[in-house]
Scaffold this motif. Structure first.
Motif, mmCIF file in Angstrom:
data_model
loop_
_atom_site.group_PDB
_atom_site.id
_atom_site.type_symbol
_atom_site.label_atom_id
_atom_site.label_comp_id
_atom_site.label_asym_id
_atom_site.label_seq_id
_atom_site.Cartn_x
_atom_site.Cartn_y
_atom_site.Cartn_z
ATOM 1 N N PRO A 128 0.869 -1.267 -0.059
ATOM 2 C CA PRO A 128 -0.024 0.005 0.063
ATOM 3 C C PRO A 128 0.693 1.058 0.087
ATOM 4 O O PRO A 128 1.879 1.328 0.467
ATOM 5 C CB PRO A 128 -0.941 -0.078 1.191
ATOM 6 C CG PRO A 128 -0.930 -1.596 1.726
ATOM 7 C CD PRO A 128 0.722 -1.989 1.214
ATOM 8 N N MET A 184 -5.320 6.117 -0.526
ATOM 9 C CA MET A 184 -4.054 4.855 -0.235
ATOM 10 C C MET A 184 -4.632 3.876 -1.305
ATOM 11 O O MET A 184 -5.908 3.415 -0.955
ATOM 12 C CB MET A 184 -4.060 4.898 1.202
ATOM 13 C CG MET A 184 -3.604 5.885 2.003
ATOM 14 S SD MET A 184 -1.848 6.399 1.818
ATOM 15 C CE MET A 184 -1.068 4.733 2.489
ATOM 16 N N GLY A 185 -3.547 3.162 -1.889
ATOM 17 C CA GLY A 185 -4.235 2.043 -2.546
ATOM 18 C C GLY A 185 -3.042 1.110 -2.891
ATOM 19 O O GLY A 185 -1.728 1.424 -2.429
ATOM 20 N N LEU A 186 -3.109 0.045 -3.794
ATOM 21 C CA LEU A 186 -1.925 -0.662 -4.134
ATOM 22 C C LEU A 186 -2.008 -1.221 -5.586
ATOM 23 O O LEU A 186 -3.366 -1.148 -6.095
ATOM 24 C CB LEU A 186 -1.645 -1.790 -3.022
ATOM 25 C CG LEU A 186 -2.922 -2.949 -2.858
ATOM 26 C CD1 LEU A 186 -2.955 -3.965 -3.971
ATOM 27 C CD2 LEU A 186 -2.987 -3.350 -1.377
ATOM 28 N N LEU A 210 -7.910 1.588 -1.258
ATOM 29 C CA LEU A 210 -8.033 1.275 0.437
ATOM 30 C C LEU A 210 -8.929 2.375 1.050
ATOM 31 O O LEU A 210 -9.923 2.238 1.483
ATOM 32 C CB LEU A 210 -6.679 1.233 0.957
ATOM 33 C CG LEU A 210 -5.845 -0.063 0.325
ATOM 34 C CD1 LEU A 210 -4.484 -0.087 1.047
ATOM 35 C CD2 LEU A 210 -6.382 -1.444 0.472
ATOM 36 N N SER A 269 -8.408 -1.802 5.876
ATOM 37 C CA SER A 269 -9.053 -0.900 5.071
ATOM 38 C C SER A 269 -10.726 -0.439 5.542
ATOM 39 O O SER A 269 -11.269 -1.575 5.613
ATOM 40 C CB SER A 269 -9.416 -1.161 3.444
ATOM 41 O OG SER A 269 -10.017 -0.449 2.741
#
Length: 529
Positions: free
Chosen positions: A376, A411-413, A423, A434
């Motif tokens: 993340p 926020m993420g991946l 997220l 999350s």
């Protein structure tokens, strides 16, 4: 002309192209309350010219800002077109903003003219705020008001010839949702908004573009930056009919009279329309294409709408921001939602960036160095449709830019297959988890939940806030839903009306914290909100 190119003459250009689309409204326009609910393109073009005449008579000059604060309806877009036509820069502000927020935004804008309603002015005055003091002049749409221009004095004036401006000059100001405080005033240009966003959407593509036989329905916030490029692009494609819904309430009648084949709505509107699907003759059973943007849509909602049509429908999930326009697209079908993955629900996967237009990367929020797939981080975006400034907050805009990259504050991946999982907003982040995913799972598992919001606070268990259909929550079903989830605080049960929301239906999480007396501490920094 193969694409929209000038917002000020948009409807004149549509008439010249002999676009035969008819626009149907769920109620009359606030700027034309006596002219019914059905318009062809020549009638809309004439209305825009008339409003341009009003603005000119009110003393609006090229380069001036015109602020608009009124009830949600499509005439936000028409006023914007009229303001651009006379060379002004329209600023579209939702009347759902708190009076103190409106005061701050008007102070930043310094508009030459404020177009609003008596209700907006009276509500502000009840809070000790005089909004008309923040504008050079004010017009109210529904009658006389002290110290404002009488609208009747402006009727019937001829507009000046259409004004021109450079493609990189300010064209339109819209505001962000304001989920964490006073919204930002986002500046777009003709290059970013019309040539960029509207131009891309007015390209006719298989399945996802409006067809000439379509009845296209929109139920969104028309003060939002989405409304202008949507209007330009969908009318450029000339569907048979466009249906405009201004409110989630009382929409069923017009939907039955004009059953849509494509539908774009706010996520909160989809949630509120779910009970409509329980009727065997509901008016959405002929929809072939659903489109959602603005906010997260949870899996049960998507599944319910896809299952309720007699066609083989497609759901297009779009992630983007007011500052950038769309960034990723994901196509969802009945089959893709058939497997209920409670660990990571399908709608958190936002798909891939728009091909050829957008690039994304995930970076460490402290070092801003790229992180590997599966880790993340903050999501940065590179797109030619990025806004050019924040009015009155240039330093804040600069803080979110890194060369051509834009800090989304999300926020993420990136997955091993190249798609992106979202997220949380950075300010709402829950370390190692999350909040949005927990909301997905709980709405999936507890059958009568209409909405679930999870708030993360340091030193406390995550707090679920739940809205149910009947105002009751089965304790046994709730406990079973938590069987493999991290520990959560006991749920707080509220009504839909008790949840603070933005004009686009998003939950104002900071205000919700105040309602719950949960404090304003979060795990995130809030630096990029």
């Amino acid at each position: 002309m193969s694409k929209p190119h000038d917002l000020g003459t948009l409807f004149d250009d549509l008439v010249a192209r002999r676009v035969g689309t008819r626009v149907v409204l769920s109620r009359p326009l606030d700027i034309a309350p006596d002219f019914g609910t059905s318009y062809d393109m020549p009638a809309v073009a004439a209305l825009v010219r008339n409003v341009a005449g009003w603005l000119h008579a009110a003393g609006v000059k090229p380069g001036d800002r015109v602020a608009v604060v009124k009830p949600n309806h499509w005439d936000y877009v028409l006023i914007a077109c009229a303001a651009v036509r006379v060379g002004a820069v329209p600023a579209l502000l939702s009347d759902q903003l708190a009076p103190h927020a409106l005061e701050v935004l008007l102070e930043r804008l310094e508009p030459a003219l404020l177009i609003t309603t008596r209700t907006v002015l009276d509500t502000a005055r009840a809070h000790g705020i005089t909004l008309i003091a923040r504008a050079g002049a004010t017009v109210t749409l529904e009658g006389r008001y002290p110290d404002t221009i009488n609208l009747e004095r402006l009727w019937g004036h001829e507009p000046p010839p259409p004004s021109t401006r450079d493609d990189d000059d300010p064209l339109l100001v819209v505001h962000t949702s304001g989920t964490t405080g006073v919204p930002k005033l986002v500046v777009h240009t003709n290059r970013t908004l019309v040539l960029g966003l509207a131009g891309a959407e007015s390209t006719r593509l298989p399945i996802v573009s409006s067809r000439r036989r379509d009845t296209v329905c929109s139920a969104i916030s028309y003060s939002h930056g989405r409304a202008v490029p949507w209007t330009a692009s969908v009318l450029w494609l000339a569907p048979r009919e466009v249906v405009i819904i201004d409110s989630a309430d009382a929409a069923e009648t017009v939907l039955r009279e004009h059953p849509p084949t494509t539908l774009e709505a706010l996520p909160s509107t989809f949630v509120r329309w779910r009970p409509m699907l329980e009727k065997p003759d509901h008016p959405l059973r002929g929809v072939r294409l659903f489109i959602s943007t603005f906010d997260a849509v949870h899996p049960p909602t998507v599944r319910a709408f896809l299952a309720a049509t007699r066609r083989r429908p497609l759901w297009v999930q779009v992630w983007g921001q007011t500052e950038t326009g769309p960034l990723t697209f994901r196509f969802l079908t009945r089959r893709s939602l058939a497997a209920r993955d409670a660990r990571h629900p399908t709608t958190r996967n936002l798909g891939r960036p728009a091909p050829g237009r957008t690039r994304l990367r995930v970076v460490d929020p402290r070092t801003f160095e790229p992180v590997p797939r599966g880790i993340p981080g903050l999501v940065l975006a590179k797109t030619p449709t990025r806004c050019v400034d924040y009015v009155g907050e240039h330093d804040r805009w600069l803080a979110k830019t890194d060369g051509e990259w834009w800090n989304t504050g999300d926020m993420g991946l990136r997955t091993r297959w190249g798609s992106y999982l979202m997220l949380d907003r950075e300010v709402d982040v829950l370390p190692g988890q999350s909040c949005v995913e927990l909301e997905d799972v709980l709405e999936e598992r507890v059958t009568n939940v209409v909405e679930c919001v999870v708030l993360a606070t340091p030193g406390r268990l995550p707090q679920p806030v739940v809205v149910t259909r009947d105002g009751h929550l089965d304790p046994a079903q709730w406990r079973h839903a938590l069987r493999d989830l991290p520990a959560l605080a006991d749920p707080v049960l509220l009504t839909w009306e008790q949840i603070p929301r933005t004009g686009t239906g998003k939950v104002r999480r900071m205000e919700l914290r105040a309602v719950l007396r949960a404090g304003q501490d979060t795990f995130g920094t809030g630096r990029w909100t």
